[in-house]
Design an enzyme around this catalytic site. Sequence first.
Site, mmCIF file in Angstrom:
data_model
loop_
_atom_site.group_PDB
_atom_site.id
_atom_site.type_symbol
_atom_site.label_atom_id
_atom_site.label_comp_id
_atom_site.label_asym_id
_atom_site.label_seq_id
_atom_site.Cartn_x
_atom_site.Cartn_y
_atom_site.Cartn_z
ATOM 1 N N SER A 78 13.224 12.805 53.500
ATOM 2 C CA SER A 78 13.847 12.072 52.396
ATOM 3 C C SER A 78 15.163 11.420 52.811
ATOM 4 O O SER A 78 15.481 10.315 52.368
ATOM 5 C CB SER A 78 14.090 13.005 51.207
ATOM 6 O OG SER A 78 12.877 13.393 50.616
ATOM 7 N N GLU A 79 15.916 12.106 53.654
ATOM 8 C CA GLU A 79 17.242 11.610 54.024
ATOM 9 C C GLU A 79 17.185 10.457 55.024
ATOM 10 O O GLU A 79 17.913 9.472 54.890
ATOM 11 C CB GLU A 79 18.080 12.754 54.610
ATOM 12 C CG GLU A 79 18.464 13.837 53.615
ATOM 13 C CD GLU A 79 19.539 13.384 52.638
ATOM 14 O OE1 GLU A 79 20.123 12.299 52.851
ATOM 15 O OE2 GLU A 79 19.799 14.107 51.667
ATOM 16 N N SER A 80 16.345 10.588 56.050
ATOM 17 C CA SER A 80 16.407 9.610 57.148
ATOM 18 C C SER A 80 15.057 9.172 57.687
ATOM 19 O O SER A 80 15.000 8.355 58.601
ATOM 20 C CB SER A 80 17.203 10.209 58.311
ATOM 21 O OG SER A 80 16.475 11.303 58.882
#
Length: 203
Positions: A78-80
């Site tokens: 989700s982040e990167s």
Amino acid sequence: MQGFRDRVQQNRRIQRRMATCFCVALFILIVSLSAFFVLQFEPVQRKYFYVYPYHDTVMKYAEIYHVDSNLTAAVIKSESKFKHTALSHRGAVGLMQLMPETAEWIAGQIGDKSYNVESLHEPDRNIRYGTWYLAELQREFKGNDVLALAAYNAGRGNVKAWMDENNWSYSFHDIDAIPYKETRDYVRQVIGDRKKYRELYPE
């Protein structure tokens, strides 16, 4: 007589058009169903939708800090999207999108004197710090993953304020009640992705 023939020809043209439309619709349906079933195959999902680079590193720090490795993988996705060079417009860095000031605090907590901002692009260090931080948030919020993930996204101060303002307990699980849409979507996405990683990469 001529009018009758014209009507017959017109009916035939209509029937041909209907037959063509039916064939096109049937073709689209077959292609769509084929694509749907292909996408359900685990090898396809693992290769294109739920990739897992740095698996060994994630597993290593998940074991050290007692965090669900699937949760870490879902956060990274989700982040990167597993891009170690990721840099957000807010300044968050690396795989787990750590803010430099947060990372500096983490470095102090774990006694890592070699920390610098550039080193956050190193997959091993970023995953180590991010996993430690997840463990810290889970400890702070009594093992509540919804609150811990909300804090990872929106900040622990905001989550504590929401708990006070809305009288949430540590058993809180109503994602829809989270005030920030971005955080609601984030928590829901990570929890859903964790489930998929558990299914696709059983330990």
